[in-house]
Design an enzyme around this catalytic site. Sequence first.
Site, PDB file in Angstrom:
ATOM      1  N   LYS A  54       0.839  -1.208   0.000  1.00  0.00           N
ATOM      2  CA  LYS A  54       0.000   0.000   0.000  1.00  0.00           C
ATOM      3  C   LYS A  54       0.871   1.254   0.000  1.00  0.00           C
ATOM      4  O   LYS A  54       0.617   2.200  -0.745  1.00  0.00           O
ATOM      5  CB  LYS A  54      -0.952  -0.016   1.207  1.00  0.00           C
ATOM      6  CG  LYS A  54      -2.010  -1.112   1.113  1.00  0.00           C
ATOM      7  CD  LYS A  54      -2.736  -1.349   2.444  1.00  0.00           C
ATOM      8  CE  LYS A  54      -3.640  -2.587   2.354  1.00  0.00           C
ATOM      9  NZ  LYS A  54      -4.210  -2.968   3.663  1.00  0.00           N
ATOM     10  N   GLN A  98      -3.610  -1.358   9.888  1.00  0.00           N
ATOM     11  CA  GLN A  98      -3.579  -2.692   9.280  1.00  0.00           C
ATOM     12  C   GLN A  98      -4.178  -3.732  10.230  1.00  0.00           C
ATOM     13  O   GLN A  98      -3.767  -3.876  11.367  1.00  0.00           O
ATOM     14  CB  GLN A  98      -2.138  -3.070   8.899  1.00  0.00           C
ATOM     15  CG  GLN A  98      -2.013  -4.419   8.211  1.00  0.00           C
ATOM     16  CD  GLN A  98      -2.724  -4.480   6.862  1.00  0.00           C
ATOM     17  OE1 GLN A  98      -2.637  -3.562   6.053  1.00  0.00           O
ATOM     18  NE2 GLN A  98      -3.448  -5.566   6.610  1.00  0.00           N
ATOM     19  N   ASP A 121     -10.020   4.070   4.711  1.00  0.00           N
ATOM     20  CA  ASP A 121     -10.096   2.613   4.551  1.00  0.00           C
ATOM     21  C   ASP A 121     -11.511   2.094   4.868  1.00  0.00           C
ATOM     22  O   ASP A 121     -11.803   0.919   4.664  1.00  0.00           O
ATOM     23  CB  ASP A 121      -9.054   1.954   5.462  1.00  0.00           C
ATOM     24  CG  ASP A 121      -8.726   0.526   5.057  1.00  0.00           C
ATOM     25  OD1 ASP A 121      -8.827   0.206   3.849  1.00  0.00           O
ATOM     26  OD2 ASP A 121      -8.369  -0.270   5.956  1.00  0.00           O
TER      27      ASP A 121
END
Lengths: 286, 286
Positions: A54, A98, A121
């Site tokens: 990413k 994450q 996200d």
Amino acid sequence: MEKKVILDGNAVAASVKESLKERINLLAQEGITPCLATILVGDDPSSETYVRMKGNACEKLGIISKRIHLPKETTTEELLETITELNEDEKVHGILLQHPVPEQIDERKAFETIAIEKDVDGVTSLGYGQTAFGFGVYPSCTPAAILEIMDFYNIDASGKHAVVVGRSPILGKPVSALLLNRNATVTTCHSYTSNLEQFVKQADIVVAAVGKPNFIQGEWIKEGAVVLDAGYNKGNIGDADYESCAEKASAITPVPGGVGPVTISMLLKHTVISAESYMSKKSATL
Amino acid sequence: MEKKVILDGNAVAASVKESLKERINLLAQEGITPCLATILVGDDPSSETYVRMKGNACEKLGIISKRIHLPKETTTEELLETITELNEDEKVHGILLQHPVPEQIDERKAFETIAIEKDVDGVTSLGYGQTAFGFGVYPSCTPAAILEIMDFYNIDASGKHAVVVGRSPILGKPVSALLLNRNATVTTCHSYTSNLEQFVKQADIVVAAVGKPNFIQGEWIKEGAVVLDAGYNKGNIGDADYESCAEKASAITPVPGGVGPVTISMLLKHTVISAESYMSKKSATL
């Protein structure tokens, strides 16, 4: 019979990135460089890989990748403090924590601490609620990728029966919500569903979001259905058995090269949108 | 064949209210009286009736009903100001903004301004998201009522196929989310659904939330299905055609006397829960 369409995620991702380049240039003219902060807690090798992918995708496009790596002993309070600092940092436009975090951490609490304007996200319950109510800015990235692929290939969901297999907060639930808002009739299936096969057999659109390799069988697929495989299991294997499903489907995403690459491009897109909002707010207060 | 069950909402509501009385007594011992603020904007006669019914139900149980009536010319800004004052008022534990508001008002913005701790009517996108993610405290009242009736009558949703007809933010969407969290396989249908009848025919549990009198027909109902009618149309008529549906259903809510009375009792319950949370926080800071 119509020609089968292989839904090429790399082509979709390339198109998204191309359009983002122009927007990033416009932002640069205002002195703003979009910045995504990624937080990795601990040293799980696959999480490290995902975060690195990413970050690299950001940098390749001219988005700053601010990489924060916390030790595996980090407490919930310490993580919340890091998130709060990033929430307050004007130079950061998006925050990605994450998943998964080490077990001593309250992951949900950490997600919920991310400011809605930076939740690129799409992990907060507020972001999910806004998405479900039709005014969310940053839906969870994999569901957003699925819709992006459908748009790219002019696949209309309206009036269709979509069957979503899976109900996770970042995948099954938001993709069900997005398809419902596109006027599909949506059935959400999961581990308690009896006779899953019968549900899938009725679907015009199947979303595989179950996390089990080759789980969805070709014989379950209605002739001409669209199969969107959001699965990504060890060894580059999707949740749908590609060979047998492709025989029946009118359109299908491969794994790899389907939903995956578009998911990362959605993260980039959301980060750019957030930087643009920041710019608008800044000029409004001048 | 098993005996058909008429799901008696008045019995469920009475049971809920009985349990709330004890909790209100306990709060009184701490000097706290639960208080629900209702906001009515304009003079729509049915809205006036609904607000009055809710206020009276509060008072009957010993909950303070703070009734705010704003003129029909009220602006969005004025309404937001009123809501903000109520958010900050420690003596108010719940806020209900009666829908619909006059058209010059941004209703969604007004709903979103209600503080999550006081959103006892379950109208905010945050409350919806929390409910969908399984940790919401105040789901929207009609969906909560449907679940309360199911619990009272030991109707288990797990593994069942629930078909929800309707997708409004306060009814179809949250009841779909709640049933999904109860491990039902959930299909959400709406005005774009083609062949609605075929979906309803497969349902073990049918939720009618469409707002059309006698819309769901008995011949669509699978033998032995549970029919939960959240409709309430002019002349006390539900969304399901009661006579024909009752012939097929194993259990059914009548209209009136089904979901309606339980909905109001959920509003009271949520207000009491909010007062209890206020009490806990207060004692924690002493």
